[in-house]
Write an enzyme that holds these catalytic residues in place. Structure first.
Site: not given
Length: 251
Positions: A39-41, A68
């Site tokens: 979802a995110e890096t 997160h």
């Protein structure tokens, strides 16, 4: 790769964390995030003193705030760090296996129900709809409605903004809030555990429940728990994290 907002591997929300020893091209970061498919890096410059420059990318776009992946980055770097971001300086502290993050509150103001929301949330008894800076919040009739929801992602992708939070009061002792979060227009149909969404959830539920400190569950398939504390125009978010994979980028 770090699983955030959980104390065990293969739960919570996975995030990539890339530690950089110098500047890199935006296109390279976007390509890495697309390759990671989380979802995110998070991309952190570790060649500078705190606050360390931190940016977040989904597989398709850069975002202004991600809880997160910030938790994941702090976990990798030892827990207690501060980061310079598009959303200002974010400070993290470590306490007994938990990492607490100091984020800006993101309160939501009531708006009218829209056709894409109505189509995207079948079976939800809508108690309220509100617009925050990042997301639209929909208060459902019960935690069961949140848990059982089968959203229409194509319809939700038409909702302006980053995405949609669906929430209700908790349904077991000690659990204050239940939510799920959907971001199809950002390449993330359902996010497992969304730290930044809890800046809105805390702003919404703490006044209604008359408690500054809440325990919130994001009821996705992987699931996770977030402790929230509303303090004026700030929200402190706390969670645990587990490192699952370590490696080295060779391109």
């Amino acid at each position: 790769m770090v699983d955030a907002f959980t104390d065990r591997a293969f739960a919570g929300n996975p995030a990539g964390v890339v530690l950089l020893d110098g500047p890199v091209d935006d296109g390279w970061m976007q390509a890495v995030a697309a390759e990671m498919k989380h979802a995110e890096t998070a991309f952190v410059r570790v060649d500078r003193p705190d606050p360390l420059p931190l940016r977040w990318f989904t597989p398709v776009a850069e975002v202004d705030l991600c809880g997160h992946a910030t938790l994941a980055a702090a976990h990798v770097l030892g827990g207690g760090r501060s980061f310079g971001t598009r959303s200002g300086v974010l400070t993290c502290t470590a306490d007994d296996g938990w990492v607490e993050m100091d984020f800006p509150a993101d309160p939501a103001e009531p708006i009218e129900m829209t056709t894409p929301l109505r189509a995207g949330l079948p079976g939800v008894t809508v108690r309220a709809v509100a617009q925050a800076v990042s997301d639209v919040l929909v208060e459902a009739g019960s935690a069961d409605e949140v848990r059982d929801l089968r959203p229409d992602f194509a319809a939700l992708a038409e909702v302006p903004g980053r995405g949609v939070i669906v929430t209700a009061p908790g349904d077991r002792p000690g659990l204050d809030v239940v939510s799920r979060c959907f971001y199809p227009s950002y390449g993330v149909p359902e996010d497992s555990v969304t730290g930044s969404a809890h800046c809105t959830l805390a702003s919404w539920w703490s006044p209604r429940l008359d408690r500054a400190n809440l325990l919130a569950e994001q009821a996705s398939a992987r699931g996770g728990l977030v402790r929230t504390t509303l303090d004026g125009d700030r929200v402190r978010l706390a969670g645990q994290a587990v490192t699952v994979i370590q490696g080295r980028l060779i391109v």
